[in-house]
Design a protein around this motif. Structure first.
Motif, PDB file in Angstrom:
ATOM      1  N   GLN A 155      11.076   4.876   9.336  1.00  0.00           N
ATOM      2  CA  GLN A 155      12.005   3.851   8.843  1.00  0.00           C
ATOM      3  C   GLN A 155      13.422   4.377   8.626  1.00  0.00           C
TER       4      GLN A 155
ATOM      5  N   SER B 105       3.864   1.957  -1.355  1.00  0.00           N
ATOM      6  CA  SER B 105       4.389   2.353  -2.663  1.00  0.00           C
ATOM      7  C   SER B 105       3.248   2.697  -3.618  1.00  0.00           C
TER       8      SER B 105
ATOM      9  N   VAL C  10       0.822  -1.216   0.000  1.00  0.00           N
ATOM     10  CA  VAL C  10       0.000   0.000   0.000  1.00  0.00           C
ATOM     11  C   VAL C  10       0.859   1.271   0.000  1.00  0.00           C
TER      12      VAL C  10
ATOM     13  N   LEU D 284       8.438   0.477 -10.976  1.00  0.00           N
ATOM     14  CA  LEU D 284       9.388  -0.601 -11.229  1.00  0.00           C
ATOM     15  C   LEU D 284       9.252  -1.657 -10.142  1.00  0.00           C
TER      16      LEU D 284
ATOM     17  N   MET E   3      10.972  -4.962  -8.522  1.00  0.00           N
ATOM     18  CA  MET E   3      12.269  -5.651  -8.493  1.00  0.00           C
ATOM     19  C   MET E   3      12.072  -7.057  -7.971  1.00  0.00           C
TER      20      MET E   3
END
Ligand SMILES: Nc1ncnc2c1ncn2[C@@H]1O[C@H](COP(=O)(O)OP(=O)(O)OP(=O)(O)O)[C@@H](O)[C@H]1O
Length: 372
Positions: free
Chosen positions: A151, A19, A17, A36, A38
């Motif tokens: 974070q 991103s 959620v 993108l 990964m």
């Protein structure tokens, strides 16, 4: 707004959620946005542990909803060489590493950033709960506004240059606001559970995972006075301050105080335990760090007196820095700290500015044990 319209940003889309909302917010701010996804770990996508396939599907669904392109990249080789090998060697050395910190430095803010720049992007963005500000010609990393989600601890080893090319749209928000925004805009990830643990381990048992890579060496468990009171199945499975899983629960003393790991003696393959949550062996007044990553690369500006966390989810603790002759630092705490763990990171703060941090080498029960 006009500037934003000419700025091409690639958002790391994890299928979560944070991103998803990051991409949405950047679009609302007028940026040219792409996503993108990964893949950093090679695993059969059908194993019960691997959520990669579902995560990619979720990232794709959000990008489709937003009408943006989703790139896909595989950094599994970089992850293996620059994150996982280090993770294993730390465990072999009896320490407890934190791979997420290295993953941010080596993968999300190096491999991903390089890849995005090659694609012609001007910047990258992630859903991390941190903020960035520019002050006196420097880019500073600030704690996320939501204290509960901040974070910065995990981003302390990312350099200023990389940060200056990164955007953190959810850093100004509280988590519940992020979920509300996602729901209002019908993003499929609005109620998806937050990811937990280390990505490549997922929900599987940590012991089973580690055993595949490092042979376990059983040994003795000793009490502080050197009495053998049990057996451990491998030092790597244990960490300082740990209480559960020692298998010696039956050996309680008259007060029934539980046992805690207070030391891992690698030379003898012995796990030393002590009784009671406030056992003195669990506390350290100081520690040493060999290498500190200063985000703004200018140690002259770092105050001697600052605050630090020795683990994520710890209130910042007042401490003093002393430079060691060999270039590292001693950190002296105002209050003794519980369960300081070699291999984990200490991260330094000046108010809400994250200054950087390093890996804890050694802990000292008393400040007087530091020479020089
Ligand atoms: N597989 C991935 N592909 C692309 N970007 C990723 C991936 N994993 C993580 N990221 C980026 O790193 C950020 C932080 O990752 P973390 O694992 O902490 O997830 P999170 O806090 O649960 O965020 P999210 O809700 O977006 O998954 C994500 O928001 C995302 O921007």
């Amino acid at each position: 707004m006009t500037d934003n319209a000419h700025t091409r940003v690639i958002v790391g889309m994890s299928g979560g959620v944070d991103s998803s909302v990051s991409a949405l917010l950047l679009m609302q701010q007028g940026y040219q946005v792409e996503g993108l996804f990964m893949k950093n770990w090679e695993e059969d996508d059908d194993t019960e542990y691997c959520t990669a396939r579902q995560d990619l599907a979720d990232a794709q669904a959000v990008c489709d909803r937003l009408g943006i392109h989703l790139h896909k990249a595989n950094f599994a080789a970089e992850y293996w060489d620059n994150v996982f090998e280090h993770f294993l060697s730390e465990y072999r050395a009896g320490r407890t590493p934190n791979p997420d910190i290295l993953c941010n430095r080596e993968i999300k803010f190096r491999a991903f950033l390089d890849y995005a720049l090659e694609l012609g992007a001007d910047a990258i963005a992630t859903g991390h709960y941190v903020r960035r500000t520019d002050r006196d010609g420097h880019t500073l990393l600030l704690k996320g506004l939501d204290n509960n989600k901040d974070q910065s601890y995990f981003l302390h080893a990312v350099g200023e240059q990389e940060l200056s090319r990164s955007l953190f749209p959810v850093g100004e928000l509280e988590k519940h606001e992020v979920r509300d925004i996602a729901e209002q805009h019908q993003l499929a990830t609005f109620n998806k559970k937050d990811s937990t643990g280390i990505c490549f381990i997922g929900e599987r048992r940590f012991r089973d995972f580690l055993k595949q890579y490092i042979p376990a060496q059983p040994g003795d468990i000793e009490s502080e006075d050197g009495k053998v009171i049990g057996r451990h199945s491998g030092l790597m499975y244990h960490t300082i301050g740990q209480r559960q899983g020692l298998g010696i629960g039956g050996l309680k003393n008259a007060d029934d105080a539980p046992w805690y790991v207070i030391e891992k003696d690698l030379s003898r393959n012995v796990l030393v335990v002590g009784q009671g949550n406030d056992n003195l062996g669990l506390f350290s007044e100081a520690l040493s760090v060999d290498t500190v990553y200063w985000i703004n690369d200018d140690p002259a500006l770092v105050p001697d007196k600052l605050r630090a966390k020795v683990r994520y989810r710890q209130t910042d603790q007042a401490c003093t820095l002393q430079r060691k002759p060999d270039g590292g630092y001693h950190v002296l705490f105002d209050e003794p700290q519980r369960a300081v763990t070699p291999g984990q990171s200490i991260v330094f703060y000046d108010q809400d500015v994250c200054l950087g941090g390093g890996i804890i080498e050694q802990r000292f029960a008393h400040k007087t044990m530091i020479s020089g």
